[in-house]
Scaffold this motif. Structure first.
Motif, mmCIF file in Angstrom:
data_model
loop_
_atom_site.group_PDB
_atom_site.id
_atom_site.type_symbol
_atom_site.label_atom_id
_atom_site.label_comp_id
_atom_site.label_asym_id
_atom_site.label_seq_id
_atom_site.Cartn_x
_atom_site.Cartn_y
_atom_site.Cartn_z
ATOM 1 N N VAL A 99 0.757 -1.235 -0.098
ATOM 2 C CA VAL A 99 0.078 0.020 -0.113
ATOM 3 C C VAL A 99 0.830 1.052 -0.014
ATOM 4 N N GLN A 100 0.392 2.400 -0.299
ATOM 5 C CA GLN A 100 0.827 3.665 -0.431
ATOM 6 C C GLN A 100 1.148 4.385 0.891
ATOM 7 N N GLN A 101 0.006 4.020 2.012
ATOM 8 C CA GLN A 101 0.396 4.501 3.179
ATOM 9 C C GLN A 101 -0.605 3.490 4.179
ATOM 10 N N ALA A 102 0.081 3.539 5.328
ATOM 11 C CA ALA A 102 -0.887 2.439 6.140
ATOM 12 C C ALA A 102 -1.765 3.309 7.343
ATOM 13 N N ILE A 103 -2.728 3.962 6.283
ATOM 14 C CA ILE A 103 -3.916 4.280 7.115
ATOM 15 C C ILE A 103 -5.024 4.531 6.230
ATOM 16 N N CYS A 104 -5.979 4.430 6.765
ATOM 17 C CA CYS A 104 -7.496 3.904 5.677
ATOM 18 C C CYS A 104 -7.632 5.129 4.788
ATOM 19 N N ALA A 105 -8.074 6.314 5.120
ATOM 20 C CA ALA A 105 -8.332 7.576 4.072
ATOM 21 C C ALA A 105 -7.294 7.523 3.077
ATOM 22 N N PRO A 106 -6.370 7.978 3.196
ATOM 23 C CA PRO A 106 -5.342 8.192 1.996
ATOM 24 C C PRO A 106 -4.912 6.940 1.258
ATOM 25 N N SER A 107 -5.145 5.801 2.050
ATOM 26 C CA SER A 107 -4.901 4.573 1.238
ATOM 27 C C SER A 107 -5.952 4.186 0.332
ATOM 28 N N ARG A 108 -7.152 4.372 0.744
ATOM 29 C CA ARG A 108 -8.205 4.374 -0.219
ATOM 30 C C ARG A 108 -8.424 5.023 -1.251
ATOM 31 N N MET A 109 -8.192 6.429 -0.952
ATOM 32 C CA MET A 109 -8.207 7.396 -2.029
ATOM 33 C C MET A 109 -7.179 7.023 -3.185
ATOM 34 N N SER A 110 -5.919 6.552 -2.836
ATOM 35 C CA SER A 110 -4.835 6.179 -3.511
ATOM 36 C C SER A 110 -5.461 4.897 -4.715
ATOM 37 N N THR A 111 -6.288 4.245 -4.114
ATOM 38 C CA THR A 111 -6.595 2.820 -4.565
ATOM 39 C C THR A 111 -7.720 3.257 -5.476
ATOM 40 N N LEU A 112 -8.580 4.228 -5.469
ATOM 41 C CA LEU A 112 -9.815 4.637 -6.077
ATOM 42 C C LEU A 112 -9.505 5.403 -7.056
ATOM 43 N N THR A 113 -8.515 6.306 -7.082
ATOM 44 C CA THR A 113 -7.692 7.228 -8.095
ATOM 45 C C THR A 113 -6.837 6.899 -8.878
ATOM 46 N N MET A 161 -12.196 5.851 -9.997
ATOM 47 C CA MET A 161 -12.602 4.588 -10.501
ATOM 48 C C MET A 161 -14.171 4.437 -10.707
ATOM 49 N N PRO A 162 -15.108 4.857 -9.724
ATOM 50 C CA PRO A 162 -16.586 4.750 -9.997
ATOM 51 C C PRO A 162 -16.961 5.554 -11.095
ATOM 52 N N GLN A 163 -16.450 6.819 -10.998
ATOM 53 C CA GLN A 163 -16.655 7.965 -12.139
ATOM 54 C C GLN A 163 -16.492 7.158 -13.730
ATOM 55 N N LEU A 164 -15.178 6.809 -13.697
ATOM 56 C CA LEU A 164 -14.961 6.292 -14.971
ATOM 57 C C LEU A 164 -15.759 5.062 -15.388
ATOM 58 N N PHE A 165 -15.974 4.189 -14.541
ATOM 59 C CA PHE A 165 -16.964 3.035 -15.040
ATOM 60 C C PHE A 165 -18.321 3.191 -15.280
ATOM 61 N N ASN A 166 -18.661 4.302 -14.295
ATOM 62 C CA ASN A 166 -20.004 4.815 -14.315
ATOM 63 C C ASN A 166 -20.133 5.290 -15.923
ATOM 64 N N LYS A 167 -19.323 6.211 -16.328
ATOM 65 C CA LYS A 167 -19.421 6.880 -17.557
ATOM 66 C C LYS A 167 -19.402 6.209 -18.800
ATOM 67 N N ASN A 168 -18.877 4.829 -18.670
ATOM 68 C CA ASN A 168 -18.708 3.747 -19.652
ATOM 69 C C ASN A 168 -19.774 2.686 -19.474
ATOM 70 N N GLY A 169 -20.918 3.097 -18.918
ATOM 71 C CA GLY A 169 -22.077 1.954 -18.869
ATOM 72 C C GLY A 169 -21.929 1.122 -17.962
ATOM 73 N N TYR A 170 -21.285 0.990 -17.024
ATOM 74 C CA TYR A 170 -21.239 0.149 -15.852
ATOM 75 C C TYR A 170 -22.113 0.410 -14.720
ATOM 76 N N LYS A 171 -22.835 -0.425 -13.940
ATOM 77 C CA LYS A 171 -23.496 -0.234 -12.998
ATOM 78 C C LYS A 171 -22.579 -0.217 -11.806
ATOM 79 N N THR A 172 -22.298 0.625 -10.924
ATOM 80 C CA THR A 172 -21.303 0.737 -9.806
ATOM 81 C C THR A 172 -21.845 0.693 -8.670
ATOM 82 N N VAL A 173 -21.343 -0.273 -7.668
ATOM 83 C CA VAL A 173 -21.817 -0.361 -6.492
ATOM 84 C C VAL A 173 -20.612 -0.280 -5.281
ATOM 85 N N SER A 174 -21.352 0.445 -4.140
ATOM 86 C CA SER A 174 -20.285 0.693 -3.172
ATOM 87 C C SER A 174 -21.176 0.091 -1.915
ATOM 88 N N ILE A 175 -20.638 -0.990 -1.359
ATOM 89 C CA ILE A 175 -21.308 -1.583 -0.152
ATOM 90 C C ILE A 175 -20.495 -1.576 0.908
#
Length: 481
Positions: free
Chosen positions: A66-80, A106-120
């Motif tokens: 991972v790029q940083q061992a803490i939740c918020a920055p790590s998840r932002m890095s994965t999703l961008t 990631m959800p923006q790009l896939f949503n724009k390209n016709g994918y249904k995006t799901v966050s649970i």
């Protein structure tokens, strides 16, 4: 007759080509605080049959970081697909969209390209980030307690006005899986799969365990013999930088945890037991979702990814939680199982290539043929297809200590080199060099030892490729409210 045979052959080729060019579904299990300690990774204490099965059907990465061992920055890095130093966010207090309005996620790009995006469940740390970009959205839930004694404690603390309100560090009740939030997350995921079975989807299933508190049904605690858990050494690495490890305040905020000093062996063993029970609980939820994927005949055209946002310490170095540049906090499990409608599934392969969570977004864009934004990460699709292929020469992470000190680190898969710098001037305050050829742990800082001078010089050069000394760190963090 020949014409008919030729027509059949052409039709078969067209159908095969069409299937090969069809964009796959994506299902991502995103787990919180899960270190690289699972049955498939060689753990003698983890009980994870469903995750192990997934590993047997795909590629398991031994050197994912991972790029940083803490939740918020790590998840932002994965999703961008962007590193924390690019985003300039290093704490859990700053939502992505408070600072970066135009970064494509990631959800923006896939949503724009016709994918249904799901966050649970827990996907972003901040539920406000990209909330409108999800076709189906189930926010992460608060922790729940089911043991009557623990519920009473929480109610008393609430009446006393305790803030932040945190109950005991673990909970064990003889209840069904859905009595705790990850069981409900699996339920929502199954419902979403049933709803979207005829659509293309990108689905994140964010499991909160084994993040504190270690709350899981009693049956998962009963899977484990608490006497099998060894108390790890509380010794800190010799020559470690004074701020390399934290005082693990995240755990100390929970009721019943001593505010000063080390935990005794009894409580340490209970918490290690709770961590393992929580991992087994998550494993069972993975199994339920994967069974639904099979039942709906979706497995053949769905890429499945199992990953964590960072590693974790359960008493090693006398410390707990994450929040460091240590190997045990930055190395994570990563399993990727390709869909079978496309190239032959790589069954039970292990890759020692260095890969990073920041690589996920460009990999999925590459897989699905989507034109993505500019990434810091790179596509690892060639490695997924050929697991013996070499990866990068190094992987990097960072961790800040407030606004004034930044720790930057690089690994080549065998050695880890870290510099603690003044965030403004980039003056090196102290360096660390640890050997990790055979273990996640290392107890001697070898920086400055002449015997390892060549190794240190090599790692230092690699580190400075990513973190040049003449470049200041971008600072976009907002103050804690």
């Amino acid at each position: 007759m020949k014409k008919l045979f030729l027509l059949i052959c052409i039709t078969c080729c067209v159908l095969k080509l069409s299937a090969q060019n069809e964009k796959p579904n994506i299902l991502i299990f995103y787990v919180d605080d899960l270190r690289a300690e699972l049955g498939c990774y060689g753990s003698e204490t983890a009980i994870t049959p469903n995750i192990d099965k997934l590993a047997s059907e795909g590629v398991m990465f031994n050197k994912a970081y991972v790029q940083q061992a803490i939740c918020a920055p790590s998840r932002m890095s994965t999703l961008t697909g962007l590193r924390p130093e690019t985003l300039g966010i290093y704490s859990i207090f700053t939502p992505l969209r408070k600072v970066h309005k135009d970064v494509v996620s990631m959800p923006q790009l896939f949503n724009k390209n016709g994918y249904k995006t799901v966050s649970i469940g827990k996907v972003y740390h901040h539920s406000s980030d990209d909330k409108k970009e999800w076709s189906i959205y189930h926010a992460k839930e608060a922790n729940s307690y089911n043991d009557p004694k623990h519920k009473a404690i929480l109610e008393r603390l609430e009446k006393e006005g305790k803030k932040p309100l945190k109950g005991p560090a673990y909970d064990m009740a003889d209840v069904e899986d859905e009595a705790y939030k990850d069981g409900r997350a699996a339920k929502y995921a199954i419902e979403a799969l049933q709803k979207l079975k005829d659509d293309k989807f990108l689905m994140f299933v964010g499991f909160s365990k084994p993040h504190l508190p270690f709350n899981a049904p009693k049956k998962y605690w009963d899977l484990h013999d608490r006497n099998s858990f060894k108390i790890p050494s509380r010794d800190k690495p010799e020559g470690v930088y004074r701020l390399a490890l934290t005082n693990w305040g995240e755990l100390k905020g929970y009721h019943g945890i001593p505010k000063e000093g080390d935990l005794d062996d009894e409580l340490t063993r209970t918490l290690i037991h709770g961590y393992h029970a929580s991992v087994s609980y998550v494993d069972a939820q993975v199994g339920k979702v994967m069974q639904t994927l099979d039942d709906l005949d979706l497995r053949k055209n769905t890429m499945v990814i199992f990953m964590s946002d960072h590693g974790y310490k359960i008493g090693e170095y006398g410390a707990w939680c994450k929040h460091s540049n240590m190997e045990i906090d930055t190395r994570v499990p990563l399993i990727i199982s390709r869909e079978t409608n496309f190239k032959k599934r790589k069954v039970g392969k292990t890759s020692n290539a260095l890969v990073e969570n920041v690589d996920l977004f460009p990999t999925l864009a590459d897989l699905c043929g989507l034109e993505g934004p500019s990434f810091d990460g790179k596509s690892i699709l060639p490695i997924i297809n050929k697991p013996n292929k070499k990866g990068d020469a190094y992987a990097t992470s960072l961790f800040s200590r407030g606004k004034k000190i930044m720790g930057v680190t690089a690994t080549d898969g065998k050695w880890r080199y870290t510099e603690w710098r003044n965030s403004t001037t980039n003056e090196i305050l102290q360096a660390e060099l640890y050997e990790h050829k055979n273990s996640l742990l290392s107890f001697t800082n070898l920086s400055g030892d002449k015997k390892y001078a060549k190794t240190e010089a090599k790692l230092k050069a690699l580190l400075e490729q990513q973190f040049p000394r003449d470049k200041a760190f971008l600072q976009n963090d907002m103050p804690r409210k």
